[in-house]
Enzyme design. Structure first.
Site, PDB file in Angstrom:
ATOM      1  N   CYS A 146       1.155  -1.412   0.007  1.00  0.00           N
ATOM      2  CA  CYS A 146       0.145  -0.304   0.245  1.00  0.00           C
ATOM      3  C   CYS A 146       1.007   0.933   0.056  1.00  0.00           C
ATOM      4  CB  CYS A 146      -0.760   0.233   1.377  1.00  0.00           C
ATOM      5  SG  CYS A 146      -1.719   1.336   1.492  1.00  0.00           S
ATOM      6  N   ASP A 170      -8.688  -2.624  -8.241  1.00  0.00           N
ATOM      7  CA  ASP A 170      -8.174  -1.843  -7.083  1.00  0.00           C
ATOM      8  C   ASP A 170      -9.332  -0.570  -7.480  1.00  0.00           C
ATOM      9  OD1 ASP A 170      -7.333   0.003  -5.317  1.00  0.00           O
ATOM     10  OD2 ASP A 170      -5.319  -1.323  -5.140  1.00  0.00           O
ATOM     11  N   HIS A 222      -7.578  -3.803  -3.602  1.00  0.00           N
ATOM     12  CA  HIS A 222      -6.180  -3.232  -3.014  1.00  0.00           C
ATOM     13  C   HIS A 222      -6.216  -3.990  -1.619  1.00  0.00           C
ATOM     14  CE1 HIS A 222      -4.089  -0.193  -2.274  1.00  0.00           C
ATOM     15  NE2 HIS A 222      -3.509  -0.368  -0.295  1.00  0.00           N
TER      16      HIS A 222
END
Length: 292
Positions: A168, A225, A261
């Site tokens: 991330c 995502d 994600h």
């Protein structure tokens, strides 16, 4: 000259560069902003055969807390820097370090927001971003990672075999650090943002340094995502492919179609076991392929 002064000199002049550390120790558990934790999928790696726990790394402004895991015996282990998600160094990131140590690596995860605040104590993600994350300069982060490499070199690590991985927020930093430190042999960036607006604290994005990597990077991304548009992934692939830089051209991006994600984050509902396990296998192969 003291070790702290040495690391101070690595950080470009900036009003935040010599701030003292607010966070001086790592806590236990998971970040408050990710509660409740999806306990049924949490992976817990034991410390049997390892030396694992908190360390202090000399950096600009004082001692930076970090988590370190390595084999309990031997020395000259290859080194992998583990860069936190937006939530800081909590139990998931520590476990990733132990997983790497079980593979024979010295893994270090520094608390890279430690001068700005404690990300684990925020219950609201937007407040965390506003009050802590968005105040962290890239120059500070890169210098703190340099400090971790220096610590590893002085404590049994073989920094001639240096890798980096991040998730991330840390995925973006993985790309940047691979262009920053000539020692990096390889990186694996998990769903790190590629394109963004430049600012004083974040003057470059991965797309800007795609042609200047020192070690090849494997990007692992989710096709579903919501925060990283597929077009930006395509832009990065193209930038790497047309580069004359050897490490950039050797880099690769793999997209898991349908994965969201944070598909590797086993403590969150976004976790996707099949994709996470495949990505972990790819990480191991990538590091070995490139000498880490």
């Amino acid at each position: 000259m003291t070790a702290t002064a040495d690391f101070d000199s690595l950080v470009p002049a900036h009003p935040l560069s010599r701030r003292q550390f607010i966070v001086t120790a790592l806590g236990a558990g998971f970040a408050l902003s990710v509660q409740p934790v999806a306990a049924q999928t949490v992976i817990t790696t034991d410390s049997v055969g390892l030396s694992a726990g908190e360390i202090k790394v000399a950096a600009a402004g004082g001692d930076m807390p970090a988590y370190r895991a390595q084999p309990a015996t031997g020395s000259q282990w290859p080194v992998i820097l583990v860069v936190q998600e937006v939530f800081g160094v909590h139990d998931y990131i520590k476990d990733v370090c132990r997983r790497l140590a079980k593979l024979g690596y010295l893994a270090i995860a520094p608390e890279l927001y430690a001068r700005q605040g404690d990300p684990r104590q925020y219950t609201n993600i937007q407040q965390l971003l506003t009050n802590v994350v968005n105040k962290v300069p890239d120059a500070q982060v890169l210098a703190d990672l340099d400090a971790c490499v220096a610590w590893a070199a002085a404590n049994g690590g073989n920094t001639a075999r240096l890798g980096i991985t991040g998730f991330c927020w840390g995925g973006r930093i993985t790309w940047l650090y691979a262009a920053h430190n000539p020692q990096v042999k390889a990186g694996v960036a998990w769903y790190g943002r590629i394109v963004g607006q430049a600012s004083e604290l974040t003057p470059q994005q991965p797309i800007d340094i795609a042609g200047s990597l020192h070690g090849p990077v494997l990007g692992l991304y989710g096709g579903a995502d919501a925060g990283i548009p597929p077009e930006t992934v395509r832009q990065m692939r193209q930038a790497l492919a047309v580069s004359a830089n050897r490490a950039s051209k050797a880099s690769s991006i793999h997209v898991y179609e349908g994965a969201p994600h944070a598909f590797h984050a086993d403590y969150r509902p976004s976790y996707r076991k099949e994709e996470a396990e495949d990505g972990w296998r790819r990480l191991q192969a990538w590091m070995k392929q490139h000498g880490v």
